[in-house]
Design a protein around this motif. Structure first.
Motif, short mmCIF file in Angstrom:
data_model
loop_
_atom_site.label_atom_id
_atom_site.label_comp_id
_atom_site.label_asym_id
_atom_site.label_seq_id
_atom_site.Cartn_x
_atom_site.Cartn_y
_atom_site.Cartn_z
N LEU A 1 50.91 38.27 42.00
CA LEU A 1 49.68 38.08 42.76
C LEU A 1 48.88 39.37 42.89
O LEU A 1 47.67 39.34 43.07
CB LEU A 1 50.01 37.51 44.15
N VAL A 2 49.56 40.51 42.80
CA VAL A 2 48.85 41.78 42.80
C VAL A 2 47.99 41.88 41.54
O VAL A 2 46.81 42.26 41.59
CB VAL A 2 49.83 42.97 42.86
N ALA A 3 48.59 41.50 40.41
CA ALA A 3 47.85 41.53 39.14
C ALA A 3 46.64 40.60 39.21
O ALA A 3 45.56 40.92 38.70
CB ALA A 3 48.77 41.13 37.99
N GLN A 4 46.81 39.46 39.85
CA GLN A 4 45.69 38.51 39.99
C GLN A 4 44.60 39.07 40.89
O GLN A 4 43.41 38.90 40.62
CB GLN A 4 46.20 37.18 40.53
N LEU A 5 45.03 39.73 41.98
CA LEU A 5 44.05 40.32 42.89
C LEU A 5 43.21 41.38 42.18
O LEU A 5 42.00 41.50 42.43
CB LEU A 5 44.77 40.94 44.10
N LEU A 6 43.83 42.14 41.30
CA LEU A 6 43.11 43.19 40.57
C LEU A 6 42.00 42.64 39.68
O LEU A 6 41.10 43.37 39.29
CB LEU A 6 44.09 44.00 39.71
N LYS A 7 42.09 41.35 39.37
CA LYS A 7 41.09 40.72 38.49
C LYS A 7 40.13 39.82 39.25
O LYS A 7 39.31 39.13 38.64
CB LYS A 7 41.81 39.89 37.42
N LEU A 8 40.19 39.83 40.56
CA LEU A 8 39.40 38.88 41.35
C LEU A 8 37.99 39.42 41.62
O LEU A 8 37.48 39.38 42.73
CB LEU A 8 40.12 38.58 42.67
N ASP A 9 37.36 39.95 40.58
CA ASP A 9 36.06 40.59 40.74
C ASP A 9 34.94 39.62 41.07
O ASP A 9 33.85 40.03 41.48
CB ASP A 9 35.71 41.38 39.48
N ARG A 10 35.19 38.35 40.90
CA ARG A 10 34.16 37.36 41.24
C ARG A 10 33.89 37.34 42.75
O ARG A 10 32.79 37.01 43.19
CB ARG A 10 34.59 35.97 40.77
N TYR A 11 34.92 37.71 43.53
CA TYR A 11 34.78 37.63 44.98
C TYR A 11 35.01 38.96 45.70
O TYR A 11 34.44 39.18 46.77
CB TYR A 11 35.78 36.60 45.54
N VAL A 12 35.85 39.83 45.15
CA VAL A 12 36.19 41.08 45.81
C VAL A 12 35.29 42.20 45.31
O VAL A 12 35.15 42.40 44.10
CB VAL A 12 37.67 41.45 45.58
N GLN B 1 44.24 48.70 35.64
CA GLN B 1 44.20 47.26 35.42
C GLN B 1 43.12 46.52 36.20
O GLN B 1 42.81 45.38 35.90
CB GLN B 1 45.57 46.65 35.74
N SER B 2 42.55 47.16 37.20
CA SER B 2 41.57 46.47 38.04
C SER B 2 40.22 46.32 37.33
O SER B 2 39.74 47.23 36.66
CB SER B 2 41.36 47.22 39.35
N THR B 3 39.64 45.14 37.48
CA THR B 3 38.26 44.91 37.03
C THR B 3 37.29 45.06 38.20
O THR B 3 36.10 44.77 38.06
CB THR B 3 38.12 43.52 36.41
N ILE B 4 37.81 45.50 39.35
CA ILE B 4 37.03 45.72 40.57
C ILE B 4 36.93 47.22 40.78
O ILE B 4 37.88 47.95 40.48
CB ILE B 4 37.76 45.08 41.77
N PRO B 5 35.82 47.74 41.29
CA PRO B 5 35.76 49.17 41.63
C PRO B 5 36.90 49.54 42.57
O PRO B 5 37.20 48.81 43.51
CB PRO B 5 34.40 49.32 42.32
N VAL B 6 37.55 50.68 42.30
CA VAL B 6 38.73 51.10 43.05
C VAL B 6 38.48 52.45 43.72
O VAL B 6 37.96 53.37 43.10
CB VAL B 6 39.96 51.22 42.12
N ILE B 7 38.87 52.54 44.98
CA ILE B 7 38.87 53.82 45.68
C ILE B 7 40.33 54.21 45.88
O ILE B 7 41.09 53.48 46.51
CB ILE B 7 38.16 53.75 47.03
N THR B 8 40.72 55.35 45.34
CA THR B 8 42.07 55.86 45.56
C THR B 8 41.95 57.23 46.20
O THR B 8 40.91 57.87 46.14
CB THR B 8 42.87 55.96 44.26
#
Length: 229
Positions: A183-194, A212-219
């Protein structure tokens, strides 16, 4: 599962973006109050996580990190009340100028929308993220560590109850209640909503999200944001 969570979080974010400072602070006060009023249920859930941690041979130091006590829970509730005292950033003017044409251009702070947060065995983070996201008008999808699974669910239930009592959609703060790492891998690709993803953990987690994320990431490191990907 995550698709529906993302969709409902997006819808909730529209409501959050329109809340007044007074409404948001009232919801935060309600969260703090319910954390104390329902402390028995939260502490009972935390004891289950501690028992599992002992059975798995977790070190005493890590057990202490995930342990909640009445005093610690009260401190967490008090921290939520402190968030009420912070200035509301939504709508603040960052900069701007008046053009020769008479047009006034301004940059204002607005909510991101939906924030996804992945974190490890610190149950207080569930409350910290929820409070800060609510204050800034953002919905949140939370994925805590499996070590604090029961505690996080109990805390999220209290937060959602407080939101409902305050006339705010419970979907504003949601937690992934399945510890499956897929589910973490799925969350990383949930760019339609996140709209933004924030991992809070070790270097391995940060690397995974950046790659792996397709969403902008802040680390970030300890207290300092270091990358925006």
């Amino acid at each position: 599962m995550l698709e529906q969570m993302g969709k409902s979080a997006r819808e909730a974010s529209w409501q959050l973006a329109q809340l007044s400072t007074k409404q948001k602070n009232a919801a935060l006060e309600q969260i703090a109050d319910l954390l104390e009023q329902e402390s028995a249920a939260i502490l009972a859930a935390n004891e289950k996580d501690i028992e599992q941690a002992r059975a798995n041979g977790m070190s005493p130091a890590l057990q202490d990190r995930l342990l909640l006590t009445p005093e610690r829970l009260k401190n967490i509730a008090d921290d939520v009340r402190k968030v009420c005292q912070l200035a509301d950033p939504v709508g603040q003017v960052i900069d701007g100028n008046l053009l020769d044409s008479g047009l006034n251009l301004q940059r204002r702070r607005v909510p991101l929308g939906v924030v996804g947060v992945i974190y490890e065995a610190r149950p207080n983070v569930t409350v910290d993220v929820a409070a800060l996201c609510l204050k800034t008008g953002n919905a949140a999808i939370l994925r805590g560590g499996k070590e604090t699974h029961n505690t996080n669910l109990a805390i999220t239930d209290v937060i959602q109850k407080a939101l409902k009592n305050s006339g705010i959609s419970a979907n504003a703060i949601q937690a992934i209640n399945n510890p499956d790492r897929e589910l973490v891998a799925q969350l990383l690709k949930l760019d339609r909503y996140v709209d933004m993803l924030i991992p809070r953990g070790g270097a391995g987690l940060h690397k995974l999200c950046r790659e792996q994320s397709t969403i902008p990431v802040i680390t970030g490191g300890i207290g300092v944001l270091s990358h925006i990907c």
